[in-house]
Scaffold this motif. Structure first.
Motif, PDB file in Angstrom:
ATOM      1  N   LEU A 163     -57.591  20.800 -38.536  1.00 39.08           N
ATOM      2  CA  LEU A 163     -56.282  20.328 -39.000  1.00 39.08           C
ATOM      3  C   LEU A 163     -55.753  21.302 -40.038  1.00 39.08           C
ATOM      4  CD1 LEU A 163     -56.899  16.491 -39.568  1.00 39.08           C
ATOM      5  CD2 LEU A 163     -55.849  17.565 -37.584  1.00 39.08           C
ATOM      6  N   ASP A 164     -54.432  21.370 -40.173  1.00 38.73           N
ATOM      7  CA  ASP A 164     -53.837  22.076 -41.304  1.00 38.73           C
ATOM      8  C   ASP A 164     -53.088  21.065 -42.149  1.00 38.73           C
ATOM      9  OD1 ASP A 164     -51.503  21.574 -39.894  1.00 38.73           O
ATOM     10  OD2 ASP A 164     -51.214  23.644 -39.252  1.00 38.73           O
ATOM     11  N   ARG A 165     -52.526  21.527 -43.256  1.00 37.17           N
ATOM     12  CA  ARG A 165     -51.857  20.606 -44.180  1.00 37.17           C
ATOM     13  C   ARG A 165     -50.740  19.838 -43.474  1.00 37.17           C
ATOM     14  NH1 ARG A 165     -49.703  19.939 -49.837  1.00 37.17           N
ATOM     15  NH2 ARG A 165     -51.626  20.848 -50.625  1.00 37.17           N
ATOM     16  N   THR A 166     -49.977  20.534 -42.618  1.00 37.57           N
ATOM     17  CA  THR A 166     -48.858  19.888 -41.939  1.00 37.57           C
ATOM     18  C   THR A 166     -49.334  18.784 -41.005  1.00 37.57           C
ATOM     19  OG1 THR A 166     -47.525  21.903 -42.031  1.00 37.57           O
ATOM     20  CG2 THR A 166     -46.907  20.265 -40.388  1.00 37.57           C
ATOM     21  N   SER A 167     -50.336  19.064 -40.174  1.00 37.52           N
ATOM     22  CA  SER A 167     -50.808  18.047 -39.236  1.00 37.52           C
ATOM     23  C   SER A 167     -51.424  16.860 -39.963  1.00 37.52           C
ATOM     24  CB  SER A 167     -51.820  18.650 -38.252  1.00 37.52           C
ATOM     25  OG  SER A 167     -52.914  19.226 -38.929  1.00 37.52           O
TER      26      SER A 167
END
Length: 420
Positions: free
Chosen positions: A107-111
């Motif tokens: 995951l990244d911050r946006t997801s």
């Protein structure tokens, strides 16, 4: 008779990854990872480790360097970690390469923020906005995972023969997915346009009342202040993004009515797709006559949070509105008192609350320090809001100023208006 055993729900474990760059020092990276940990906790994950690396810029293929990625891989394997969360937005190429190496959920911050928004969305409006943002995030990250429908009979189709009549069956699963998602995005945008029209009608039907909007970083206490001022029951929790749907209350002080709204909290690196998708929610801010910018003064980076909110307000063309600052959570403020023989430079971490108040009052007289939890300075806040609303009302209706007496703390009341 058999005994029934209730098994505990297994909490997903995660590790966090961030970068130290020439544009983001180690202290800032640590702060961002602390916030990312709070986001992960809000989403229901338990953070068991953090990794940082110093780079001039992120690696375009794996975000971190090869050695660091191998270090993360070994840690994830040894500790049976379920996912790795990166503090910046990842490209499709980065996600694909990192997943291949780590073999866990990435995951990244946006997801992660999108996941929290999906969890928090309650109304049809919020759910539609979140779904749109998710699809807009997903579309450029689709990878060629499915090729079982691909047909290349007779060549690539660039010539005159071979592929005539086969271009439809020749569509790959990736292309089909992109087309389906594109159609869904178009549908959701039309739905949001319809919601926008409905909300515009609702706002118009409220008449010409002065509108006051609570804005601020996420988890600064806006909903708690809303409940206190409007005597309402807006959901408030010590989690990020506890409020997604704009809540509006009609408040009456004496015989002076106005509308008070609680809006979604802002955050660093807020995804552009979310800002676009939540346009109808942020319209409440755009159309407000007065903004109350709530700040968590107990947070070590509250000044950075102020900048984030101000930038977001500028992004939605609302930075020029009348605004005053409410520094909340003074009950939680703490500082490190220096010894008399300590000759190191004084930093903000060494300022007492009184010194900080004097500093801010010197820079910006239009602010107030409160504790919504302890109800400290609340009457002063109410008086300040009343005076500002009265001033705006008299400007709009100059012949009615005699109708509104000075503030009386016994006359504060609120009621719910039509929900959006």
């Amino acid at each position: 008779m058999k005994d029934f055993v209730i098994s505990e729900v297994q909490v997903e474990t995660a590790v966090l990854v961030g970068l130290v760059t020439p544009f983001q020092d180690e202290r800032k990276t640590d702060e961002y990872l602390e916030e990312l940990e709070f986001l992960a906790d809000t989403a229901g994950a338990e953070v068991v480790g953090k990794f940082t690396q110093k780079l001039d810029k992120e690696n375009p293929t794996t975000y971190v360097g090869k050695g660091k990625l191998e270090e993360i891989r070994d840690y994830v394997k040894d500790h049976e970690v379920g996912m790795v969360i990166f503090d910046d937005e990842l490209s499709a190429k980065q996600i694909r390469n990192i997943e291949k190496e780590l073999q866990v959920k990435i995951l990244d911050r946006t997801s992660l923020i999108l996941d929290i928004f999906a969890m928090r969305a309650q109304t049809a409006s919020a759910k539609t906005q979140v779904e749109l943002a998710q699809y807009q995030y997903m579309l450029p990250r689709l990878t060629r995972l499915w090729t079982h429908l691909e047909r290349q009979a007779g060549g690539s189709g660039s010539g005159k023969g071979g592929s005539v009549g086969l271009r439809g069956p020749g569509e790959t699963q990736l292309e089909m997915d992109k087309r389906i998602i594109g159609d869904r995005i178009s549908f959701l945008k039309k739905q949001l346009e319809k919601i926008d029209r409905q909300k515009a009608t609702q706002r118009k039907n409220r008449g010409r009342l002065i509108r006051v909007a609570l804005v601020g970083y996420t988890n600064v206490g806006k909903s708690t202040i809303m409940n206190m001022l409007a005597k309402s029951e807006v959901f408030a929790e010590d989690k990020l993004f506890a409020t997604l749907d704009t809540t509006v209350r009609k408040v009456v002080v004496g015989n002076l009515p106005f509308l008070l709204s609680d809006t979604v909290g802002f955050i660093r690196k807020l995804p552009t797709d979310l800002v676009d998708s939540f346009k109808s929610t942020l319209d409440e801010v755009r159309e407000a006559d007065l903004l109350i910018h709530v700040v968590d003064i107990s947070h070590p980076s509250f000044e950075d949070q102020i900048k984030v909110v101000n930038q977001t307000l500028a992004d939605i063309d609302s930075s020029d509105k009348p605004t005053f600052l409410v520094f909340n959570k003074i009950d939680a403020y703490s500082y490190i008192k220096k010894d008399e023989d300590d000759l190191t430079p004084i930093t903000r971490a060494n300022w007492s609350l009184e010194e900080l108040m004097n500093t801010w009052m010197a820079k910006n007289a239009d602010c107030i320090f409160i504790s919504a939890k302890e109800r400290t300075n609340i009457e002063e806040l109410r008086r300040k809001i009343y005076d500002r609303v009265r001033e705006l009302h008299v400007q709009r209706f100059p012949y009615n100023d005699f109708l509104y007496p000075v503030y009386d703390e016994e006359d504060w009341s609120g009621e719910e208006v039509e929900q959006e």
